[in-house]
Design a protein around this motif. Structure first.
Motif, PDB file in Angstrom:
ATOM      1  N   ILE A 179      -4.655   7.757   2.511  1.00  7.23           N
ATOM      2  CA  ILE A 179      -4.226   6.365   2.649  1.00  7.23           C
ATOM      3  C   ILE A 179      -4.381   5.876   4.084  1.00  7.23           C
ATOM      4  CG2 ILE A 179      -1.783   6.774   3.196  1.00  7.23           C
ATOM      5  CD1 ILE A 179      -3.104   4.217   0.632  1.00  7.23           C
ATOM      6  N   SER A 185     -10.330   3.450   1.061  1.00  6.38           N
ATOM      7  CA  SER A 185      -9.804   2.463   0.118  1.00  6.38           C
ATOM      8  C   SER A 185     -10.742   1.277  -0.031  1.00  6.38           C
ATOM      9  CB  SER A 185      -8.427   1.981   0.573  1.00  6.38           C
ATOM     10  OG  SER A 185      -7.497   3.032   0.600  1.00  6.38           O
ATOM     11  N   GLN A 198      -1.873   6.916  -5.621  1.00 13.26           N
ATOM     12  CA  GLN A 198      -1.748   7.829  -4.489  1.00 13.26           C
ATOM     13  C   GLN A 198      -0.700   8.912  -4.754  1.00 13.26           C
ATOM     14  OE1 GLN A 198       0.519   6.810  -1.146  1.00 13.26           O
ATOM     15  NE2 GLN A 198      -0.484   8.237   0.248  1.00 13.26           N
ATOM     16  N   ARG A 215       0.103   2.027   3.315  1.00 17.20           N
ATOM     17  CA  ARG A 215       0.066   1.580   1.925  1.00 17.20           C
ATOM     18  C   ARG A 215       0.098   0.058   1.821  1.00 17.20           C
ATOM     19  NH1 ARG A 215       2.661   6.583   0.930  1.00 17.20           N
ATOM     20  NH2 ARG A 215       4.739   5.880   1.512  1.00 17.20           N
TER      21      ARG A 215
END
Length: 342
Positions: A179, A185, A198, A215
Motif C-alpha cells: 500500500i 495501486s 489489502q 490507504r
C-alpha cells in the motif's frame, strides 16, 4: 449480473504462528486455522446479513510470518501448493457462503521448487480461484521480481498485475506494505481495478500510521474502494500479541472511512460498497477526477532512467535471510551514486 451494491467485510481474525513447529504440526495448525476462520465467516454473514458478498482475511492468517526460519524450512512447513487441499477447503467455505473470499498465504510454485512466494488469492462463490496476485514488494521474502525473466516466461506479464472482473466489480489485491508504493495501486487502477483488497498484519495505533495514511491516499488517487483486513492479534511468537491487532477498515473512493474495527477479533469492519456511485464518480469530469488526469507516459520515462532494486538479482540461488539485507545495502549504494540520497 453485476451487484451494484453489496456489503464487504474485513474480517479481523487472530493469527497463530507456526514458527518453531514441525512440518506435521504446522500443517495441522493450518487445517485448524481454516476451520476456525470458516466458522467465523459463517457467523459473520449470519450477523451482517445475506448481502455480505466479499470477505477479506488478514495477511498470512493461516501461518504467521517466518521469524528467522530458513527459506527451505518455511517452504516445507507453511507454503501452500496452488490448487492444493488448503485452497480447496477455503474454496468450499466461499462456495458454501456464496462469497468472494480474499486469502493471503505463502505459496510453493512448481516452476520455482526451491522458493516460495507470498500471494493474495481470490476464491469465488463457486469455490474457484479467480485471481492470484504474487507480492512484488517484500523485505525478507522472495518475489517474482527477484526471478523476473523466468517468472515472465512461466506466467506472462498480465499475471503480475492481475485484475479480476467479477459480479462485485473489478477486484485487485495488495499485500501489506505494498500500500506504501503508489505506482502499484495506480497500475492496478489503470487496468480497471475498482475495489482494492489489502490483507495486512501491521502495527496498529489510535493515531494514523503510515499505512493508514497511505490507504486514504490510494483510495483518493485511484477513485477506488479499499478493504483492509488487519490481524486480530498474533500469538505463538515472542512479539506482544496485540502489536498487530485492530484498525481493519473500509475506505471509499473519496478517502472516507466507512467502518473501522478496534483491537481483537472483530466483524465490525463491514460496510456497503456502491459500485454504481463509484462508476458515476469515475465518469464525472472535473479537477477531482485524478484517475483521468494521470500521465503514465511521462512517469514511465522518469522511472526508467533510475535504478533501485534490480530484476533477476536472485538468479538461481536459494537465499539465506542475510541476502535480503545485503541486497538493500547494494541498492542504497547505487542510490547514493545517482545522487538520490546523500
Amino acid at each position: 449480473m453485476t451487484n451494484t451494491s453489496y456489503r464487504a467485510l474485513a474480517l479481523q481474525t487472530a493469527t497463530h504462528s507456526v514458527t518453531g513447529l514441525s512440518v506435521t504440526d504446522a500443517r495441522a495448525a493450518i487445517e485448524t486455522a481454516i476451520a476456525r476462520i470458516g466458522a467465523q465467516i459463517r457467523a459473520s454473514r449470519a450477523w451482517i446479513g445475506p448481502d455480505l458478498r466479499l470477505v477479506v482475511l488478514p495477511e498470512y492468517a493461516l501461518t504467521g510470518f517466518p521469524l528467522g526460519e530458513p527459506i527451505p524450512a518455511w517452504r516445507d512447513k507453511a507454503a501452500l501448493p496452488p490448487g492444493g487441499p488448503e485452497y480447496e477447503a477455503l474454496g468450499a467455505i466461499a462456495q458454501e457462503q456464496g462469497i468472494h473470499l480474499v486469502v493471503n498465504a505463502y505459496e510453493s510454485d512448481p516452476h520455482f521448487p526451491d522458493l516460495y512466494f507470498q500471494a493474495c488469492v481470490v476464491l469465488g462463490p463457486t469455490g474457484e480461484e479467480v485471481l492470484r496476485a504474487r507480492r512484488l514488494y517484500s523485505m525478507y521474502s522472495p518475489t517474482p521480481y527477484d526471478v523476473w525473466s523466468r517468472y515472465l516466461d512461466a506466467y506472462g506479464r498480465d499475471s503480475v498485475l492481475p485484475v479480476a472482473r467479477t459480479p462485485l466489480g473489478n477486484l485487485a489485491c495488495l499485500s501489506s506494505e505494498e500500500i506504501l508504493y503508489p505506482e502499484l495501486s495506480r497500475s492496478l487502477a489503470l487496468r480497471g481495478a475498482e475495489v482494492l483488497c489489502q490483507p495486512t498484519s501491521e502495527a496498529s495505533s489510535p493515531r494514523l500510521t503510515p499505512k493508514a495514511i497511505a490507504r486514504r491516499a490510494r483510495a483518493i488517487e485511484n477513485l477506488a474502494y479499499l478493504v483492509s483486513a488487519n490481524s486480530g492479534g498474533l500469538t505463538g511468537i515472542a512479539i506482544p500479541a496485540d502489536s498487530t491487532s485492530g484498525g481493519s477498515e473500509l475506505i471509499d473512493f473519496e478517502g472516507r472511512v466507512l467502518a473501522q474495527a478496534g483491537p481483537g477479533e472483530s466483524l465490525v469492519a463491514a460496510a456497503e460498497l456502491d459500485l454504481a456511485a463509484l462508476r458515476r464518480h469515475r465518469a464525472r469530469p472535473g479537477m477531482g477526477n485524478l484517475l483521468s488526469r494521470a500521465k503514465p507516459a511521462l512517469w514511465a520515462g522518469e522511472y526508467g532512467r533510475l535504478e533501485g532494486e534490480r530484476p533477476d538479482e536472485l538468479g538461481d540461488a536459494v537465499p539465506d535471510r542475510s541476502w535480503f539485507g545485503r541486497r538493500q545495502r547494494a541498492t542504497l549504494d547505487r542510490l547514493r551514486e545517482a545522487g538520490v540520497i546523500s
